[in-house]
Write a protein that holds these residues in place. Structure first.
Motif, mmCIF file in Angstrom:
data_model
loop_
_atom_site.group_PDB
_atom_site.id
_atom_site.type_symbol
_atom_site.label_atom_id
_atom_site.label_comp_id
_atom_site.label_asym_id
_atom_site.label_seq_id
_atom_site.Cartn_x
_atom_site.Cartn_y
_atom_site.Cartn_z
ATOM 1 N N LEU A 284 -35.541 25.253 -14.687
ATOM 2 C CA LEU A 284 -36.431 24.367 -13.939
ATOM 3 C C LEU A 284 -37.268 25.144 -12.927
ATOM 4 O O LEU A 284 -38.426 24.817 -12.685
ATOM 5 N N ARG A 285 -36.687 26.188 -12.346
ATOM 6 C CA ARG A 285 -37.371 26.953 -11.310
ATOM 7 C C ARG A 285 -38.408 27.905 -11.884
ATOM 8 O O ARG A 285 -39.542 27.935 -11.430
ATOM 9 N N HIS A 286 -38.036 28.690 -12.888
ATOM 10 C CA HIS A 286 -38.956 29.715 -13.382
ATOM 11 C C HIS A 286 -39.465 29.458 -14.791
ATOM 12 O O HIS A 286 -40.331 30.166 -15.264
ATOM 13 N N GLY A 287 -38.933 28.462 -15.470
ATOM 14 C CA GLY A 287 -39.438 28.068 -16.771
ATOM 15 C C GLY A 287 -39.022 28.951 -17.938
ATOM 16 O O GLY A 287 -39.473 28.735 -19.057
ATOM 17 N N ARG A 288 -38.164 29.911 -17.706
ATOM 18 C CA ARG A 288 -37.721 30.796 -18.787
ATOM 19 C C ARG A 288 -36.395 30.306 -19.339
ATOM 20 O O ARG A 288 -35.415 30.173 -18.615
ATOM 21 N N ILE A 289 -36.374 30.078 -20.627
ATOM 22 C CA ILE A 289 -35.170 29.525 -21.247
ATOM 23 C C ILE A 289 -34.196 30.609 -21.722
ATOM 24 O O ILE A 289 -33.031 30.330 -21.991
ATOM 25 N N ALA A 290 -34.643 31.860 -21.798
ATOM 26 C CA ALA A 290 -33.794 32.943 -22.309
ATOM 27 C C ALA A 290 -32.460 33.063 -21.568
ATOM 28 O O ALA A 290 -31.407 33.183 -22.227
ATOM 29 N N GLY B 83 -22.331 27.890 -14.967
ATOM 30 C CA GLY B 83 -23.419 28.308 -15.856
ATOM 31 C C GLY B 83 -24.447 27.208 -16.064
ATOM 32 O O GLY B 83 -25.650 27.447 -15.993
ATOM 33 N N ALA B 84 -23.973 25.998 -16.318
ATOM 34 C CA ALA B 84 -24.905 24.883 -16.526
ATOM 35 C C ALA B 84 -25.740 24.630 -15.278
ATOM 36 O O ALA B 84 -26.958 24.427 -15.364
ATOM 37 N N ALA B 85 -25.098 24.675 -14.115
ATOM 38 C CA ALA B 85 -25.830 24.414 -12.874
ATOM 39 C C ALA B 85 -26.838 25.518 -12.580
ATOM 40 O O ALA B 85 -28.037 25.258 -12.448
ATOM 41 N N SER B 86 -26.378 26.745 -12.496
ATOM 42 C CA SER B 86 -27.279 27.819 -12.068
ATOM 43 C C SER B 86 -28.295 28.193 -13.140
ATOM 44 O O SER B 86 -29.478 28.368 -12.839
ATOM 45 N N LEU B 87 -27.870 28.299 -14.393
ATOM 46 C CA LEU B 87 -28.819 28.665 -15.439
ATOM 47 C C LEU B 87 -29.766 27.513 -15.760
ATOM 48 O O LEU B 87 -30.948 27.724 -16.024
ATOM 49 N N ALA C 24 -22.658 36.954 -17.707
ATOM 50 C CA ALA C 24 -23.052 37.747 -16.538
ATOM 51 C C ALA C 24 -24.485 38.246 -16.690
ATOM 52 O O ALA C 24 -25.284 38.182 -15.745
ATOM 53 N N TYR C 25 -24.827 38.736 -17.875
ATOM 54 C CA TYR C 25 -26.190 39.207 -18.143
ATOM 55 C C TYR C 25 -27.195 38.064 -17.962
ATOM 56 O O TYR C 25 -28.277 38.262 -17.404
ATOM 57 N N ALA C 26 -26.828 36.871 -18.418
ATOM 58 C CA ALA C 26 -27.706 35.713 -18.262
ATOM 59 C C ALA C 26 -27.941 35.397 -16.790
ATOM 60 O O ALA C 26 -29.068 35.092 -16.371
ATOM 61 N N HIS C 27 -26.892 35.458 -15.978
ATOM 62 C CA HIS C 27 -27.034 35.218 -14.541
ATOM 63 C C HIS C 27 -27.930 36.271 -13.901
ATOM 64 O O HIS C 27 -28.751 35.952 -13.043
ATOM 65 N N ILE C 28 -27.782 37.522 -14.324
ATOM 66 C CA ILE C 28 -28.629 38.589 -13.781
ATOM 67 C C ILE C 28 -30.083 38.354 -14.168
ATOM 68 O O ILE C 28 -30.989 38.469 -13.328
ATOM 69 N N ARG C 29 -30.314 37.996 -15.434
ATOM 70 C CA ARG C 29 -31.697 37.688 -15.854
ATOM 71 C C ARG C 29 -32.257 36.501 -15.096
ATOM 72 O O ARG C 29 -33.434 36.470 -14.761
ATOM 73 N N ASN C 30 -31.406 35.533 -14.822
ATOM 74 C CA ASN C 30 -31.831 34.349 -14.068
ATOM 75 C C ASN C 30 -32.265 34.732 -12.667
ATOM 76 O O ASN C 30 -33.279 34.259 -12.173
ATOM 77 N N LEU C 31 -31.485 35.596 -12.010
ATOM 78 C CA LEU C 31 -31.842 36.051 -10.666
ATOM 79 C C LEU C 31 -33.162 36.836 -10.679
ATOM 80 O O LEU C 31 -34.009 36.638 -9.812
ATOM 81 N N HIS C 32 -33.343 37.702 -11.667
ATOM 82 C CA HIS C 32 -34.564 38.499 -11.743
ATOM 83 C C HIS C 32 -35.788 37.651 -12.085
ATOM 84 O O HIS C 32 -36.880 37.918 -11.590
ATOM 85 N N ALA C 33 -35.610 36.650 -12.913
ATOM 86 C CA ALA C 33 -36.729 35.788 -13.289
ATOM 87 C C ALA C 33 -37.203 34.956 -12.109
ATOM 88 O O ALA C 33 -38.376 34.573 -12.048
ATOM 89 N N ALA C 34 -36.319 34.689 -11.175
ATOM 90 C CA ALA C 34 -36.675 33.862 -10.016
ATOM 91 C C ALA C 34 -37.507 34.631 -9.005
ATOM 92 O O ALA C 34 -38.144 34.031 -8.136
ATOM 93 N N CYS C 35 -37.509 35.966 -9.094
ATOM 94 C CA CYS C 35 -38.249 36.777 -8.109
ATOM 95 C C CYS C 35 -39.735 36.774 -8.382
ATOM 96 O O CYS C 35 -40.226 36.575 -9.394
#
Length: 123
Positions: free
Chosen positions: A70-76, A61-65, A112-123
């Protein structure tokens, strides 16, 4: 090189989602098998499994989130994942049974929801 790093980050998020799902299945099976059938208590409810799972969740979580911020700037996603990890950690202190399973499942659901949001924010 940038594509390779993005691919690694995406894999970490996907692995985080899979790990969250496995944790939820473990919790449900643990409560059912131990509570209803009286089977597997020593293995399924071992504190070591929960500590190792939490350590893996915190690391991934710490690594990917964190990289996601850093990648998309969204902290949520990081904040949501942090709350989920806190619930998972709290579950270690309530003792085995339904309260532990509920806290853990809520926590892994948020992670899991946070990881999904992270993937979507990167698109």
């Amino acid at each position: 090189m940038r594509r390779a790093i993005t691919a690694i980050r995406n894999r970490l998020d996907r692995f985080g989602i899979i790990l969250s799902g496995l944790c939820a299945v473990h919790c449900v099976l643990g409560v059912v098998l131990v509570g209803v059938l009286g089977l597997g208590g020593e293995v399924l409810l071992s504190p070591e499994i929960h500590r190792i799972g939490l350590a893996m969740a915190v690391g991934i979580g710490a690594a990917s989130l964190g990289f996601g911020v850093l990648r998309h700037g969204r902290i949520a996603p990081l904040a949501i994942g942090g709350v989920g990890l806190a619930l998972m950690a709290l579950a270690l202190f309530v003792g085995h049974g339904v309260p532990e399973a509920v806290l853990t499942i809520m926590g892994v659901g948020l992670v899991a929801y946070a990881h999904i949001r992270n993937l979507h924010a990167a698109c």
